[in-house]
Design an enzyme around this catalytic site. Structure first.
Site, PDB file in Angstrom:
ATOM      1  N   CYS A 164      84.089 103.070 -26.761  1.00 60.99           N
ATOM      2  CA  CYS A 164      82.779 103.244 -27.389  1.00 60.99           C
ATOM      3  C   CYS A 164      82.493 104.728 -27.664  1.00 60.99           C
ATOM      4  CB  CYS A 164      81.695 102.568 -26.557  1.00 60.99           C
ATOM      5  SG  CYS A 164      80.155 102.295 -27.483  1.00 60.99           S
ATOM      6  N   GLU A 189      85.307  97.810 -19.837  1.00 59.66           N
ATOM      7  CA  GLU A 189      84.957  98.072 -18.435  1.00 59.66           C
ATOM      8  C   GLU A 189      83.774  97.241 -17.962  1.00 59.66           C
ATOM      9  OE1 GLU A 189      82.344 100.963 -20.716  1.00 59.66           O
ATOM     10  OE2 GLU A 189      84.317 100.060 -20.968  1.00 59.66           O
ATOM     11  N   HIS A 234      83.198  97.743 -24.835  1.00 62.56           N
ATOM     12  CA  HIS A 234      83.240  98.165 -23.427  1.00 62.56           C
ATOM     13  C   HIS A 234      84.087  97.203 -22.591  1.00 62.56           C
ATOM     14  CE1 HIS A 234      80.019 101.239 -23.609  1.00 62.56           C
ATOM     15  NE2 HIS A 234      79.576 100.487 -24.598  1.00 62.56           N
TER      16      HIS A 234
END
EC number: 4.3.3.6
Length: 190
Positions: free
Chosen positions: A78, A166, A164
């Protein structure tokens, strides 16, 4: 192997957690001395303008830019993708980025993404996400979404996602970085 995670702002702890699930040691990068001994670095999602200002303030921009431009492995998610493409920051990834390409905060969404090399779709989390409008000839596009907007790609030592990874429990992009991008480099920051 130790992978650094830029820890100035953004989704730092989430990247650390997924890298640990990949059996990788991590190191938080907050100042130039922290770069010593790492084999790769993650530039997390967050707010790219704020991250740029903090990189300058903490004197990390020049040493990180030097590493990235000398084939040091980096994974940008991002805002990390934005920083890697911007001429005023790292200027290291050959692509034209559209910031907030899918809309503002209220247009954030999740979508299953077909990724080259993955057998099952990846759960993409898009929060004020950018996308790559076009990329250079040496960039391998890994995933597109909505009218050929490039949302994952790789160029030599650099892996980027517009979303994202994560913020999911899926470690496949972190594994890709650790197992394919990092081993390509014999470089260790010192």
């Amino acid at each position: 192997m130790v992978i650094g995670v830029l820890a100035l702002q953004g989704a730092v702890s989430e990247h650390v957690a997924l890298l640990k699930r990949c059996n990788v040691q991590t190191k938080l990068i907050k100042e130039p001395a922290d770069l010593q001994g790492i084999k790769g670095i993650v530039l997390p999602g967050g707010e790219s303008t704020t991250m740029h200002k903090l990189l300058v303030r903490e004197r990390l921009l020049a040493p990180l830019k030097n590493l990235v431009q000398h084939n040091f492995p980096v994974f940008g998610t991002c805002a990390g993708l934005v920083l890697l493409t911007q001429p005023e920051t790292f200027n290291s990834f050959d692509g034209e980025v559209i910031r907030n390409g899918f809309g503002r905060q209220r247009e954030s969404f999740e979508s299953a993404i077909e990724v080259a090399g993955f057998t099952d779709p990846f759960p993409g989390v898009f929060i004020r996400a950018p996308y790559l409008k076009k990329v250079g000839t040496d960039v391998k596009v890994l995933a597109t979404l909505a009218a050929n907007r490039i949302v994952a790609a790789r160029q030599k030592n650099i892996l980027v996602t517009a979303f994202h990874p994560e913020l999911t429990l899926d470690t496949r992009f972190h594994e890709l970085f650790v197992n394919q991008v990092v081993p390509m480099s014999k470089f260790v920051a010192n």
